[in-house]
Design an enzyme around this catalytic site. Structure first.
Site, PDB file in Angstrom:
ATOM      1  N   LYS A 174       0.840  -1.403   0.450  1.00 36.77           N
ATOM      2  CA  LYS A 174       0.152  -0.063   0.210  1.00 36.77           C
ATOM      3  C   LYS A 174       0.649   1.038  -0.449  1.00 36.77           C
ATOM      4  O   LYS A 174       0.163   1.764  -0.350  1.00 36.77           O
ATOM      5  CB  LYS A 174      -1.365   0.074   1.247  1.00 36.77           C
ATOM      6  CG  LYS A 174      -2.260  -1.045   1.480  1.00 36.77           C
ATOM      7  CD  LYS A 174      -3.265  -1.361   2.456  1.00 36.77           C
ATOM      8  CE  LYS A 174      -4.198  -2.564   2.326  1.00 36.77           C
ATOM      9  NZ  LYS A 174      -4.918  -2.707   3.485  1.00 36.77           N
ATOM     10  N   GLN A 227      -4.291  -1.249   9.552  1.00 35.67           N
ATOM     11  CA  GLN A 227      -4.652  -2.560   9.431  1.00 35.67           C
ATOM     12  C   GLN A 227      -5.059  -3.256   9.947  1.00 35.67           C
ATOM     13  O   GLN A 227      -4.808  -4.077  11.273  1.00 35.67           O
ATOM     14  CB  GLN A 227      -2.827  -3.013   8.939  1.00 35.67           C
ATOM     15  CG  GLN A 227      -2.659  -4.515   7.903  1.00 35.67           C
ATOM     16  CD  GLN A 227      -3.251  -4.670   6.290  1.00 35.67           C
ATOM     17  OE1 GLN A 227      -2.845  -3.308   5.855  1.00 35.67           O
ATOM     18  NE2 GLN A 227      -4.001  -5.447   6.204  1.00 35.67           N
ATOM     19  N   ASP A 257     -11.047   3.299   3.919  1.00 33.27           N
ATOM     20  CA  ASP A 257     -11.430   1.446   3.939  1.00 33.27           C
ATOM     21  C   ASP A 257     -12.461   1.534   4.000  1.00 33.27           C
ATOM     22  O   ASP A 257     -12.966   0.386   3.237  1.00 33.27           O
ATOM     23  CB  ASP A 257     -10.722   1.600   5.247  1.00 33.27           C
ATOM     24  CG  ASP A 257      -9.555   0.150   4.896  1.00 33.27           C
ATOM     25  OD1 ASP A 257      -9.061  -0.049   3.472  1.00 33.27           O
ATOM     26  OD2 ASP A 257      -8.381   0.094   5.679  1.00 33.27           O
TER      27      ASP A 257
END
Ligand code: NAD
Length: 285
Positions: free
Chosen positions: A51, A95, A118
């Site tokens: 990422k 994460q 997200d």
């Protein structure tokens, strides 16, 4: 059979985002993603590195916070709070999975919904379910919709089956397809007979994490198949949830693993970060 090439489509999207990022920079805005990793899960480390590398590729600033596995929930909440109030940060990504002593739901709810790139915050999940436009959509399902549309696949009226009902992939995927006008069935581990659903489906999205779950005799001729699964075989190779070799003989479109959904997920993460940075401008280019 046509391949749903996530590498190609993701790369085209990244080029477009790079241009938008240049425009942002001309306006004095440096798009910035904060990534938080707690602990040393090797798979998470790979995801996080991919990422941040992707951010670099298109000129988005990324800041990686690597926290010790013993970080407390309150310490993590304090960091998120600081980032929420930092005007130079456009996106905050925590994460998953988190260590067991940290409550994932409390953490995800603590992220400012305007920086929730997200799309996991209940506000953004609610907007998706109410079909309210403009909120952040979860990257994997949004990437799949983008991929399908890039091949001019009309979703309205299709009979779709989503295998997998997680909050990250299956559920939002089904909702996005419903919002696009598809008739959607959601199957999961307790579904008695998957074939009953898949045999009639025009479109099947498989997100279960189960090697060879979807086989040739479970699909009809001309079906469109998207394979979300990522499974590591004993020989170290990565494979999806679909028996690609045989299902592809019947499919009109099918996504490979790797090179299908994975690159789209990353591209959508970048897209959400740029979208958040553009909100700082409150104008459209
Ligand atoms: P999860 O474990 O949270 O959920 C899996 C879902 O599949 C559950 O709803 C479960 O009921 C269902 N399921 C499991 N086995 C099944 C079976 N035999 N029959 C029917 N349903 C079954 O997983 P997730 O986070 O949703 O991820 C699913 C898969 O997608 C994993 O392999 C994951 O690594 C992969 N993934 C890929 C990307 C990407 O970018 N390519 C992103 C996210 C997840």
């Amino acid at each position: 059979m046509k391949l749903l090439d996530g590498k190609e489509v993701g790369s085209a999207l990244k080029t477009k985002l790079q241009e938008q990022n240049k425009e942002l920079k001309k306006n004095g805005i440096e798009a910035c993603l904060a990534v938080i990793l707690v602990g040393e899960d090797p798979a998470s480390e790979i995801y996080v590195n991919n990422k941040t590398k992707a951010c670099e590729e298109i000129g988005i600033k990324s800041i990686l916070y690597k926290l010790d596995k013993n970080t407390t929930q309150n310490e993590l909440l304090a960091l998120i709070n600081t980032l929420n109030y930092d005007d130079s940060v456009d996106g905050i990504l925590v994460q998953l999975p988190l260590p067991k002593h940290i409550n994932k739901d409390i953490i995800l709810q603590s992220i400012d919904s305007n920086k929730d790139i997200d799309g996991f915050h209940p506000f953004n999940v609610g907007c998706l379910n109410l079909n309210i436009q403009g909120a952040f959509l979860p990257c994997t399902p949004a990437g799949i919709i983008h991929l399908l549309k890039s091949y001019d696949i009309k979703l309205s009226g299709l009979d779709a089956v989503v295998i997998g009902a997680s909050n990250i992939v299956g559920r939002p995927m089904a909702t996005l397809l419903l919002n696009e006008g598809a008739s959607v069935s959601i199957c999961h581990i307790r579904t008695k007979d998957l074939s009953l659903y898949t045999k009639n489906a025009d479109l099947i999205i498989v997100a279960a994490g189960c090697v060879n779950l979807l086989k040739e005799d479970m699909v009809k001729e001309g079906v469109i198949v998207v394979d979300v699964g990522i499974n590591r075989l004993d020989n170290g190779k990565i494979t999806g949830d679909v028996d690609f070799e045989n299902v592809s003989k019947k499919a009109s479109f099918i996504s490979p693993v790797p090179g299908g959904v994975g690159p789209m997920t990353i591209a959508m993460l970048l897209s959400n970060t740029i979208k958040s940075a553009r909100n700082r401008l409150k104008t459209d280019f």
